[in-house]
Design an enzyme around this catalytic site. Structure first.
Site: not given
Length: 395
Positions: A163, A133
């Site tokens: 991200d 992540h």
């Protein structure tokens, strides 16, 4: 209604959660037609994990439910591919191939297709299949190590740098470049966008330090992370903070002229307003004591911190004497690159953001402006399978 720049560009979006949907929503904001391909059993995970987040990054899209493990649905997907410009997915490498719809298969159907794979680590390399992540990508890219105050632990940002900046925006740029190329040549391309790669590419300042000194600097000690007194965040009397970005001497001079007493920060002796000296002369005196040292130190943040230590301490003490908003008012017309550190709700309410028309229905609109005035708003996010009848001829 959306901006019409990408009118006629059709995107099949198989991504989930945050990075991919953010990238495709940006394309939708610029006029692309985005069809969200979702599993019939619940769809995008964000629908159940965080409905509020789903609404933030899926406005203006259509939703079609297909189970690509089912032959009939896979065939229906390939029919959509034949008339699409872009397919974007965020599965681990090899998943689409195992489903029978990898890039080689789809480009045989549509040679001009742009196929974008947005992943954490890319399609190649020892970590290609690893889970991760935002925090993991930033950790491996060397970004996380630089975030935080001197002597403290790495700080976790609530802005998903890997991200969104390293991943979503980088991927969107790659898609647009490949679409332009496909329209010129008739041949599509495979876009391999990795959040780790994109995060590494966001670090030209840290790379300059590494190349110049042969070593990175500790948290809070590089040129733009705390080594300079004129590029820091200062705590004010009420516990709130003021951001000082007065990097150039002209801006720092204006700041000191407005807030500092004569002789502040180790300036030249006798450099005060006494004896009829002008404000400009006083400011020059205040700057004179550190300017020569700063010139030498700019090439080495290790020397910068030591050379300007009196200013660090002096400004930190000075800004603790008044509340944040008192400093904001005092510096409002100084043109010295100073701003309050706002909470998100304060940022959304400020006059400049309202004047720019950035917020629409509880979400941030397209961050780009094009001639034609106000941004065109996107519609609400789609219900799961809301567009099956239109695109698949079934409910």
């Amino acid at each position: 209604m959306t901006n019409s720049l990408l009118k006629g560009v059709r995107v099949l979006d198989l991504t989930r959660l945050l990075p991919g949907p953010h990238a495709t929503q940006l394309l939708a904001q610029m006029g692309a037609e985005v069809i969200k391909i979702e599993d019939p059993d619940g769809g995008d995970y964000a629908r159940s994990l965080s409905p509020a987040l789903f609404e933030q990054v899926n406005r203006g899209k259509a939703s079609v439910t297909l189970d690509l493990r089912v032959a009939e649905d896979l065939a229906a997907f390939k029919v959509l591919v034949a008339d699409a410009d872009v397919v974007i997915e965020s599965f681990r490498p090899g998943v689409m191939e195992r489903l029978g719809c990898g890039y080689d298969t789809l480009k045989a159907i549509n040679p001009r297709l742009v196929y974008a794979a947005l992943t954490g680590y890319g399609q190649t390399g020892p970590l290609a299949d690893a889970a991760g992540h935002d925090l993991n990508y930033l950790a491996l890219a060397g970004v996380l190590d630089q975030n935080g105050t001197a002597g403290g632990a790495p700080a976790i940002s609530n802005v998903q740098i890997a991200d969104l900046a390293g991943g979503a925006l980088t991927c969107a740029v790659g898609v647009l470049a490949a679409v332009i190329g496909a329209r010129a040549s008739g041949q599509g391309a495979f876009v391999d966008a990795a959040m780790l790669d994109g995060s590494l590419a966001l670090q030209p300042v840290a790379m300059a330090t590494l190349n110049g000194l042969g070593v990175t600097q500790p948290r809070g000690a590089d040129m733009l992370t705390g080594a300079l007194p004129n590029y820091r965040v200062y705590k004010c009397r009420d516990g709130r903070y003021l951001a000082v970005g007065a990097l150039e001497p002209k801006f720092f001079g204006r700041l000191l002229a407005r807030v500092a007493p004569p002789g502040f920060g180790g300036g030249r002796r006798g450099a005060s307003t006494g004896g009829g000296g002008s404000s400009r002369q006083a400011t020059a005196g205040r700057l004179g004591g550190w300017r020569a040292r700063m010139r030498d130190a700019l090439a080495d943040p290790r020397r910068a911190r030591i050379a300007t230590r009196p200013l660090h301490w002096g400004l930190a003490a000075l800004f603790r004497t008044r509340p944040r908003d008192a400093w904001v008012a005092l510096l409002a017309d100084a043109d010295a690159c100073t701003t309050p550190v706002l909470t998100l709700d304060e940022a959304l309410a400020q006059a400049h953001v309202r004047a720019r028309g950035l917020v629409e229905d509880g979400a941030v609109g397209c961050p780009l402006r094009f001639d034609g005035g106000a941004r065109a708003a996107l519609g609400a996010p789609p219900a799961l399978g809301a567009d099956n009848a239109h695109w698949l001829g079934r409910r």
